[in-house]
Design an enzyme around this catalytic site. Structure first.
Site, PDB file in Angstrom:
ATOM      1  N   SER A  46      89.021 -28.599  -9.725  1.00  0.00           N
ATOM      2  CA  SER A  46      90.382 -28.890  -9.266  1.00  0.00           C
ATOM      3  C   SER A  46      91.405 -28.624 -10.365  1.00  0.00           C
ATOM      4  O   SER A  46      92.463 -28.024 -10.102  1.00  0.00           O
ATOM      5  CB  SER A  46      90.467 -30.336  -8.777  1.00  0.00           C
ATOM      6  OG  SER A  46      89.935 -31.231  -9.736  1.00  0.00           O
ATOM      7  N   ASN A  47      91.134 -29.027 -11.603  1.00  0.00           N
ATOM      8  CA  ASN A  47      92.048 -28.716 -12.702  1.00  0.00           C
ATOM      9  C   ASN A  47      92.107 -27.215 -12.963  1.00  0.00           C
ATOM     10  O   ASN A  47      93.092 -26.714 -13.500  1.00  0.00           O
ATOM     11  CB  ASN A  47      91.621 -29.440 -13.977  1.00  0.00           C
ATOM     12  CG  ASN A  47      92.151 -30.852 -14.057  1.00  0.00           C
ATOM     13  OD1 ASN A  47      93.276 -31.080 -14.481  1.00  0.00           O
ATOM     14  ND2 ASN A  47      91.345 -31.817 -13.633  1.00  0.00           N
ATOM     15  N   LYS A 166      79.432 -36.298  -9.865  1.00  0.00           N
ATOM     16  CA  LYS A 166      80.705 -36.554 -10.532  1.00  0.00           C
ATOM     17  C   LYS A 166      81.519 -37.430  -9.600  1.00  0.00           C
ATOM     18  O   LYS A 166      81.875 -37.027  -8.483  1.00  0.00           O
ATOM     19  CB  LYS A 166      81.440 -35.254 -10.817  1.00  0.00           C
ATOM     20  CG  LYS A 166      82.819 -35.466 -11.420  1.00  0.00           C
ATOM     21  CD  LYS A 166      83.635 -34.187 -11.442  1.00  0.00           C
ATOM     22  CE  LYS A 166      85.069 -34.498 -11.870  1.00  0.00           C
ATOM     23  NZ  LYS A 166      85.962 -33.320 -11.753  1.00  0.00           N
ATOM     24  N   GLY A 189      84.372 -39.459 -13.102  1.00  0.00           N
ATOM     25  CA  GLY A 189      85.243 -38.322 -12.847  1.00  0.00           C
ATOM     26  C   GLY A 189      86.706 -38.550 -13.134  1.00  0.00           C
ATOM     27  O   GLY A 189      87.535 -37.676 -12.868  1.00  0.00           O
TER      28      GLY A 189
END
Length: 299
Positions: A46-47, A166, A189
């Site tokens: 996602s990052n 995670k 996470g």
């Protein structure tokens, strides 16, 4: 197995003028992060804005990370797709490109209908056919609110090709803790769950702040691994406060700018993420400066 330590959910730097991927910058980031003592690199999550990349770009990102990283550091690649078939095919490409492990986000396009049975079928098919060990990725904020029920984790935790999870969910640690074992491990996470998981059997954390403050995250990991803490350490609280001010306020764009301030190649976030204003950049810079002061005092 998942080695103990800090795993970095790497950002993908894009050039400001073209929004093309800065692959050399990605290689440099990988080298710097490894030098800071992190245990694993996790691109294409996602990052990493994986949904903003096509498969060709994603494979080039994977290659760029491999060029810069220490071979003793774990490379775990994002592999979530909306069907088991597409996910398995992508994992095969990742394996061919040199990935060691993959983390698999929940499918979420049909969030209201995927359900417990659908998640069980999805992850079981992926675990059965993946050429690489898989890590479940529970991240409801990035998956239309889809959670992984404890019943699903219970079944998958005994699968020989499913090595962990995670946890970026809103579930309490008690939801998943019963399924931890020597062969199924947990990575916290988020910074908010780091302390609670580290005191309940997790082997490490996947922390967004590691993109701009890897030395602080590694130091905190060492404290939790070697010291009995009854409450979150001062560095943990500082990272939480900084995270709310940076990623909480400005998302990936904020994380990237913070990384740039610390000498990494952050670049910009791809459209439709907003471009930070000068006032927002100043806000991020003040937060980063404050965080480093806290590290100097409490590190």
């Amino acid at each position: 197995m998942l080695p103990t330590g800090i795993y970095v959910p790497m950002v993908t730097p894009f050039f400001e003028d073209t929004e093309l991927v800065d692959y050399n910058g990605m290689t440099e980031n990988a080298a710097k992060l490894c030098a800071a003592g992190v245990t694993g690199l996790m691109p294409l999550g996602s990052n990493g804005e994986f949904r903003s990349l096509d498969d060709g770009e994603s494979l080039k990102v994977l290659s760029a990370v491999k060029r810069g990283m220490d071979p003793n550091v774990t490379l775990m690649v994002g592999a979530g797709r909306e069907s088991a078939h597409a996910t398995i095919e992508w994992i095969r490409k990742c394996a061919d490109a040199g990935a060691e492990k993959v983390f698999v986000l929940t499918p979420s396009f049909f969030a209201k209908t995927v359900g417990e049975e659908g998640l069980h079928r999805f992850y079981l098919a992926v675990a059965d056919q993946s050429p690489l060990p898989i890590v479940l990725y529970a991240a409801p904020p990035y998956a239309a609110g889809v959670e992984i029920p404890g019943k699903v984790v219970k079944v998958l935790s005994s699968h020989p090709n499913c090595i962990g999870m995670k946890d970026t969910s809103k579930q309490p640690v008690e939801e998943y803790r019963p399924y931890l074992s020597e062969v199924f491990q947990i990575l916290a996470g988020s910074q908010g769950k780091f302390f609670s998981w580290m005191t309940n059997g997790a082997v490490g954390g996947v922390l967004s702040a590691a993109n701009y403050a890897p030395e602080i995250c590694v130091r905190l990991m060492n404290i939790y691994a070697n010291t009995h803490c009854a409450k979150p350490h001062a560095l943990d609280l500082a990272l939480q406060k900084a995270g709310k001010a940076i990623s909480g306020q400005y998302g990936v764009a904020g994380v990237k700018y913070a990384a740039s301030l610390r000498g990494f190649n952050g670049g910009i976030a791809r459209n439709p993420f907003p471009v930070l204003s000068n006032a927002q950049k100043t806000d991020v810079q003040q937060t980063v400066n404050w965080l480093m002061e806290q590290f100097a005092e409490n590190g």
